[in-house]
Design a protein around this motif. Structure first.
Motif, PDB file in Angstrom:
ATOM      1  N   ASP A   1      -8.787  10.894  11.317  1.00  0.00           N
ATOM      2  CA  ASP A   1      -8.808  10.541  12.743  1.00  0.00           C
ATOM      3  C   ASP A   1      -7.399  10.504  13.317  1.00  0.00           C
ATOM      4  OD1 ASP A   1     -11.588  10.240  12.641  1.00  0.00           O
ATOM      5  OD2 ASP A   1     -11.411   8.125  12.046  1.00  0.00           O
ATOM      6  N   GLY A   2      -6.551  11.370  12.764  1.00  0.00           N
ATOM      7  CA  GLY A   2      -5.184  11.485  13.271  1.00  0.00           C
ATOM      8  C   GLY A   2      -4.206  10.483  12.713  1.00  0.00           C
ATOM      9  N   HIS A   3      -4.692   9.518  11.914  1.00  0.00           N
ATOM     10  CA  HIS A   3      -3.818   8.453  11.420  1.00  0.00           C
ATOM     11  C   HIS A   3      -3.497   8.650   9.935  1.00  0.00           C
ATOM     12  CE1 HIS A   3      -6.023   5.964  14.697  1.00  0.00           C
ATOM     13  NE2 HIS A   3      -4.957   6.572  15.195  1.00  0.00           N
ATOM     14  N   PRO A   4      -2.299   8.305   9.495  1.00  0.00           N
ATOM     15  CA  PRO A   4      -1.985   8.351   8.063  1.00  0.00           C
ATOM     16  C   PRO A   4      -2.910   7.411   7.293  1.00  0.00           C
ATOM     17  CG  PRO A   4       0.007   8.019   9.366  1.00  0.00           C
ATOM     18  CD  PRO A   4      -1.144   7.852  10.301  1.00  0.00           C
ATOM     19  N   VAL A   5      -3.300   7.833   6.111  1.00  0.00           N
ATOM     20  CA  VAL A   5      -4.186   7.027   5.266  1.00  0.00           C
ATOM     21  C   VAL A   5      -3.343   6.333   4.198  1.00  0.00           C
ATOM     22  CG1 VAL A   5      -6.029   7.127   3.539  1.00  0.00           C
ATOM     23  CG2 VAL A   5      -6.220   8.438   5.672  1.00  0.00           C
ATOM     24  N   PHE A   6      -3.521   5.021   4.087  1.00  0.00           N
ATOM     25  CA  PHE A   6      -2.840   4.240   3.054  1.00  0.00           C
ATOM     26  C   PHE A   6      -3.868   3.728   2.064  1.00  0.00           C
ATOM     27  CE2 PHE A   6       0.115   4.276   6.534  1.00  0.00           C
ATOM     28  CZ  PHE A   6       1.358   4.310   5.930  1.00  0.00           C
TER      29      PHE A   6
ATOM     30  N   GLY B   1     -14.891  13.702   0.752  1.00  0.00           N
ATOM     31  CA  GLY B   1     -14.954  15.086   0.306  1.00  0.00           C
ATOM     32  C   GLY B   1     -13.658  15.860   0.398  1.00  0.00           C
ATOM     33  N   ARG B   2     -12.606  15.244   0.896  1.00  0.00           N
ATOM     34  CA  ARG B   2     -11.307  15.925   1.003  1.00  0.00           C
ATOM     35  C   ARG B   2     -10.377  15.447  -0.108  1.00  0.00           C
ATOM     36  NH1 ARG B   2      -9.065  14.156   6.407  1.00  0.00           N
ATOM     37  NH2 ARG B   2      -7.336  15.517   5.794  1.00  0.00           N
ATOM     38  N   ALA B   3      -9.743  16.419  -0.784  1.00  0.00           N
ATOM     39  CA  ALA B   3      -8.839  16.091  -1.887  1.00  0.00           C
ATOM     40  C   ALA B   3      -7.551  15.478  -1.346  1.00  0.00           C
ATOM     41  CB  ALA B   3      -8.528  17.344  -2.698  1.00  0.00           C
ATOM     42  N   LEU B   4      -7.036  14.511  -2.078  1.00  0.00           N
ATOM     43  CA  LEU B   4      -5.745  13.914  -1.720  1.00  0.00           C
ATOM     44  C   LEU B   4      -5.018  13.509  -2.986  1.00  0.00           C
ATOM     45  CD1 LEU B   4      -5.919  10.569  -2.191  1.00  0.00           C
ATOM     46  CD2 LEU B   4      -7.295  10.692  -0.117  1.00  0.00           C
ATOM     47  N   LYS B   5      -3.735  13.234  -2.834  1.00  0.00           N
ATOM     48  CA  LYS B   5      -2.929  12.699  -3.932  1.00  0.00           C
ATOM     49  C   LYS B   5      -2.563  11.259  -3.587  1.00  0.00           C
ATOM     50  CE  LYS B   5       0.338  15.886  -4.328  1.00  0.00           C
ATOM     51  NZ  LYS B   5       1.466  16.622  -4.945  1.00  0.00           N
ATOM     52  N   ALA B   6      -2.688  10.382  -4.590  1.00  0.00           N
ATOM     53  CA  ALA B   6      -2.418   8.958  -4.390  1.00  0.00           C
ATOM     54  C   ALA B   6      -1.262   8.528  -5.278  1.00  0.00           C
ATOM     55  CB  ALA B   6      -3.660   8.129  -4.709  1.00  0.00           C
ATOM     56  N   LEU B   7      -0.536   7.540  -4.811  1.00  0.00           N
ATOM     57  CA  LEU B   7       0.639   7.039  -5.513  1.00  0.00           C
ATOM     58  C   LEU B   7       0.367   5.613  -5.976  1.00  0.00           C
ATOM     59  CD1 LEU B   7       3.713   7.763  -6.097  1.00  0.00           C
ATOM     60  CD2 LEU B   7       4.209   6.490  -4.009  1.00  0.00           C
ATOM     61  N   GLU B   8       0.481   5.379  -7.274  1.00  0.00           N
ATOM     62  CA  GLU B   8       0.334   4.026  -7.801  1.00  0.00           C
ATOM     63  C   GLU B   8       1.697   3.480  -8.187  1.00  0.00           C
ATOM     64  OE1 GLU B   8      -2.602   2.843 -10.512  1.00  0.00           O
ATOM     65  OE2 GLU B   8      -4.119   4.261  -9.798  1.00  0.00           O
ATOM     66  N   LEU B   9       1.952   2.253  -7.788  1.00  0.00           N
ATOM     67  CA  LEU B   9       3.210   1.604  -8.106  1.00  0.00           C
ATOM     68  C   LEU B   9       3.292   1.315  -9.603  1.00  0.00           C
ATOM     69  CD1 LEU B   9       3.217  -0.948  -5.147  1.00  0.00           C
ATOM     70  CD2 LEU B   9       4.501   1.188  -5.296  1.00  0.00           C
TER      71      LEU B   9
ATOM     72  N   ASP C   1       0.845  -1.192   0.000  1.00  0.00           N
ATOM     73  CA  ASP C   1       0.000   0.000   0.000  1.00  0.00           C
ATOM     74  C   ASP C   1       0.881   1.243   0.000  1.00  0.00           C
ATOM     75  OD1 ASP C   1      -2.168  -1.648   0.091  1.00  0.00           O
ATOM     76  OD2 ASP C   1      -2.702  -1.240   2.174  1.00  0.00           O
ATOM     77  N   THR C   2       0.336   2.330  -0.491  1.00  0.00           N
ATOM     78  CA  THR C   2       1.089   3.581  -0.530  1.00  0.00           C
ATOM     79  C   THR C   2       0.348   4.654   0.258  1.00  0.00           C
ATOM     80  OG1 THR C   2       0.018   4.214  -2.617  1.00  0.00           O
ATOM     81  CG2 THR C   2       2.128   3.054  -2.770  1.00  0.00           C
ATOM     82  N   VAL C   3       1.103   5.572   0.806  1.00  0.00           N
ATOM     83  CA  VAL C   3       0.525   6.606   1.652  1.00  0.00           C
ATOM     84  C   VAL C   3      -0.124   7.698   0.802  1.00  0.00           C
ATOM     85  CG1 VAL C   3       2.542   8.134   1.796  1.00  0.00           C
ATOM     86  CG2 VAL C   3       0.976   7.934   3.760  1.00  0.00           C
ATOM     87  N   ALA C   4      -1.178   8.293   1.320  1.00  0.00           N
ATOM     88  CA  ALA C   4      -1.822   9.430   0.663  1.00  0.00           C
ATOM     89  C   ALA C   4      -1.276  10.720   1.259  1.00  0.00           C
ATOM     90  CB  ALA C   4      -3.334   9.365   0.850  1.00  0.00           C
ATOM     91  N   VAL C   5      -1.230  11.770   0.444  1.00  0.00           N
ATOM     92  CA  VAL C   5      -0.747  13.066   0.932  1.00  0.00           C
ATOM     93  C   VAL C   5      -1.733  14.157   0.543  1.00  0.00           C
ATOM     94  CG1 VAL C   5       1.688  12.394   0.822  1.00  0.00           C
ATOM     95  CG2 VAL C   5       0.626  13.546  -1.152  1.00  0.00           C
ATOM     96  N   ASN C   6      -1.613  15.286   1.228  1.00  0.00           N
ATOM     97  CA  ASN C   6      -2.378  16.479   0.883  1.00  0.00           C
ATOM     98  C   ASN C   6      -1.745  17.148  -0.331  1.00  0.00           C
ATOM     99  OD1 ASN C   6      -4.265  16.500   3.219  1.00  0.00           O
ATOM    100  ND2 ASN C   6      -2.376  16.752   4.401  1.00  0.00           N
ATOM    101  N   GLU C   7      -2.383  18.213  -0.783  1.00  0.00           N
ATOM    102  CA  GLU C   7      -1.867  18.934  -1.947  1.00  0.00           C
ATOM    103  C   GLU C   7      -0.462  19.482  -1.708  1.00  0.00           C
ATOM    104  OE1 GLU C   7      -3.162  19.068  -4.925  1.00  0.00           O
ATOM    105  OE2 GLU C   7      -4.974  17.981  -4.396  1.00  0.00           O
ATOM    106  N   ASP C   8      -0.127  19.767  -0.428  1.00  0.00           N
ATOM    107  CA  ASP C   8       1.203  20.292  -0.120  1.00  0.00           C
ATOM    108  C   ASP C   8       2.199  19.179   0.218  1.00  0.00           C
ATOM    109  OD1 ASP C   8       0.306  19.464   2.325  1.00  0.00           O
ATOM    110  OD2 ASP C   8       0.587  21.386   3.350  1.00  0.00           O
ATOM    111  N   ASN C   9       1.823  17.923  -0.073  1.00  0.00           N
ATOM    112  CA  ASN C   9       2.678  16.740   0.106  1.00  0.00           C
ATOM    113  C   ASN C   9       2.933  16.374   1.575  1.00  0.00           C
ATOM    114  OD1 ASN C   9       3.003  16.349  -2.714  1.00  0.00           O
ATOM    115  ND2 ASN C   9       4.550  17.980  -2.734  1.00  0.00           N
ATOM    116  N   THR C  10       2.113  16.909   2.469  1.00  0.00           N
ATOM    117  CA  THR C  10       2.165  16.440   3.856  1.00  0.00           C
ATOM    118  C   THR C  10       1.247  15.230   3.997  1.00  0.00           C
ATOM    119  OG1 THR C  10       0.375  17.961   4.468  1.00  0.00           O
ATOM    120  CG2 THR C  10       2.661  18.736   4.775  1.00  0.00           C
TER     121      THR C  10
END
Length: 509
Positions: free
Chosen positions: A257-262, A462-470, A243-252
């Protein structure tokens, strides 16, 4: 540097993801993926091999001999995909205010020919359970939305929430069949080993594994009895470590719920699943590219053709490797091996022109010692796009690659021209050889090009994110394999991308 809490680290550990891997993913969001430099589209005579009838017959004979001699083969079928995209038009119709489908729409076309779909009897029973009326009665009363709801809703057949592999696609002598059953039949007809066994491996989602197990428990004994085979089926899920981590538009880090989303890393993650297959030869094919028994003749013939051609290539690699290892080669024989790489795999590199003697033999030995694949290619009858190309690699070599259009810099006119000249596309019909000449399994992740992934824009609640595909399974995940493209007829390509595709003649008996 990452600012991780102890809880974040526990989450990473539970998934089998290291902090270094996480950091590399975030860095990749910042840098992006480079476009691939194209040398030329692969076309007949320049990257795509067109076999004559005699050559096809020879390849089929070689495949038959491989099996008769005890060769091993496994069908590897990615089957985790949900069917929701198949029913996009149906979901839209249910949600829109208009009570009736627009004339000429996909929904109207489906309802007009609803008796043709193999799941009609199931649908009839479902509407009777839900509404106390049969499909034809509902349609007579203009209750089209009720019929569509019966197909896609969880209260009905739930076809919008099931994996594509478990939907009813075709009629058969026994009644009806799902794609996974058609894949089993195709395997029994093309991949039967000398001892009468057929090996198949499905990649499934954890949420649907039990449903697959139930279907297979019903289907396998009947197919075994009819075909006189013994079927061995393995199943695996996409590993959490891929799995890959999701980031915000600013790459954070994107958190919920406080946890990183994969997120699942795409079908390229399945290279890890493929790496566990204990077979020399592996067939790879999408779950939905199936036809009924009466229309499978071309599919079976060309499966044998490309499998036999694979073994012929492997035979040549074995001969050339033995010659190099004997150290009794001549300069002319080394040039013959270099020409083999150029002609069969469209592989070229500066080293093939500049190295001589032992240096050349060492280099040739290294590029022969790779996983091998033969990919069927179909004439492009639609718009040009991703497909077979000769592309440059990071070491300045050139080789055959299956590219997606997003990997190509379309701002460059020369690339747009090359795409316009592309003659074929990839139907995802691959035959692979994944053992070395000593019979040991290659470690397939070693041959992935990490620079060939994708970044996409998604949303969660409803929140925008960036996803990484292998790197895709048959794209960058196999970038450093020895690859051959062989032309196969369009009749071998029968995917079901929308439910209306089931109305096409290819999916009717």
């Amino acid at each position: 540097m990452l600012n991780l809490s102890s809880e974040d680290r526990e989450i990473l550990h539970s998934r089998g993801i290291t902090e270094a891997t996480l950091q590399a993913q975030i860095d990749r969001f910042k840098t992006g993926f480079p476009f691939l430099k194209i040398y030329a589209p692969a076309t007949p005579g320049n990257g795509i091999t067109v076999l004559s009838p005699d050559q096809q017959a020879e390849a089929i004979g070689r495949w038959d001999k491989y099996l008769a001699d005890g060769g091993t083969v496994c069908k590897f079928v990615p089957a985790s995909g949900a069917a929701s995209r198949m029913f996009k038009a149906l979901f839209s119709f249910v949600d829109e205010p208009e009570e009736h489908p627009a004339q000429g729409s996909d929904v109207a076309a489906l309802l007009a020919d609803i008796h043709k779909v193999a799941f009609f009897n199931e649908l009839d029973s479902t509407t009777e359970r839900m509404y106390g009326e049969k499909v034809d009665d509902l349609l007579r009363d203009k209750r089209e939305k009720d019929v569509i709801r019966a197909i896609i809703s969880p209260e009905g057949m739930n076809y919008g929430g099931l994996p594509k592999g478990l939907l009813t696609f075709h009629h058969s002598q026994e009644g009806t069949r799902t794609p996974v059953e058609e894949q089993l039949m195709e395997g029994a007809q093309s991949a039967r080993q000398a001892d009468g066994t057929v090996n198949m491996h499905l990649t499934v989602s954890g949420a649907h594994k039990a449903a697959f197990e139930k279907k297979l428990a019903e289907a396998v004994p009947a197919i075994e009895k009819r075909m006189g085979v013994r079927i061995n089926i393995g199943m695996s899920e996409q590993l959490p470590s891929t799995d890959t981590v999701a980031v915000n538009e600013d790459n954070t880090l994107f958190r919920e719920d406080g946890h990183p989303v994969f997120r699942p890393g795409g079908h390229g993650a399945l290279i890890e699943n493929l790496n566990t297959i204990d077979s020399a030869v592996v067939f790879i094919k999408n779950i939905d590219n199936v036809v009924p028994d009466s229309r499978r003749e071309d599919t079976l013939r060309y499966k044998q053709v490309i499998a036999g051609y694979l073994i012929e290539l492997h035979d040549a690699i074995a001969r050339y490797t033995a010659l190099i290892d004997s150290r009794e080669y001549t300069p002319e024989q080394l040039e013959e091996i270099a020409d083999f790489m150029r002609e069969k795999f469209s592989f070229d590199s500066p080293e093939l022109d500049t190295l001589k003697g032992e240096d050349l033999s060492t280099y040739l030995r290294s590029i022969l010692d790779r996983p091998l694949r033969v990919c069927g290619m179909v004439k492009n009858e639609g718009e040009p796009g991703g497909g077979p190309y000769i592309a440059y690699n990071s070491d300045s070599s050139r080789s055959l690659q299956i590219l997606e259009s997003s990997q190509i810099d379309l701002s460059k006119e020369e690339n747009r021209d090359m795409m316009a000249k592309a003659t074929h596309f990839n139907p995802v019909d691959l035959v692979c050889y994944i053992r070395d000449l000593e019979g040991n399994k290659f470690n397939l992740p070693d041959f992935v090009d990490p620079d060939t992934g994708f970044i996409s824009s998604k949303s969660l609640h409803g929140r925008a994110l960036k996803a990484l595909e292998l790197p895709g399974l048959w794209n960058g995940a196999m970038s450093r394999w020895n690859t051959a493209f062989v032309e196969v007829p369009i009749t071998t390509f029968n995917p079901v991308k929308t439910v209306n595709d089931l109305l096409r003649p290819q999916h009717q008996n």
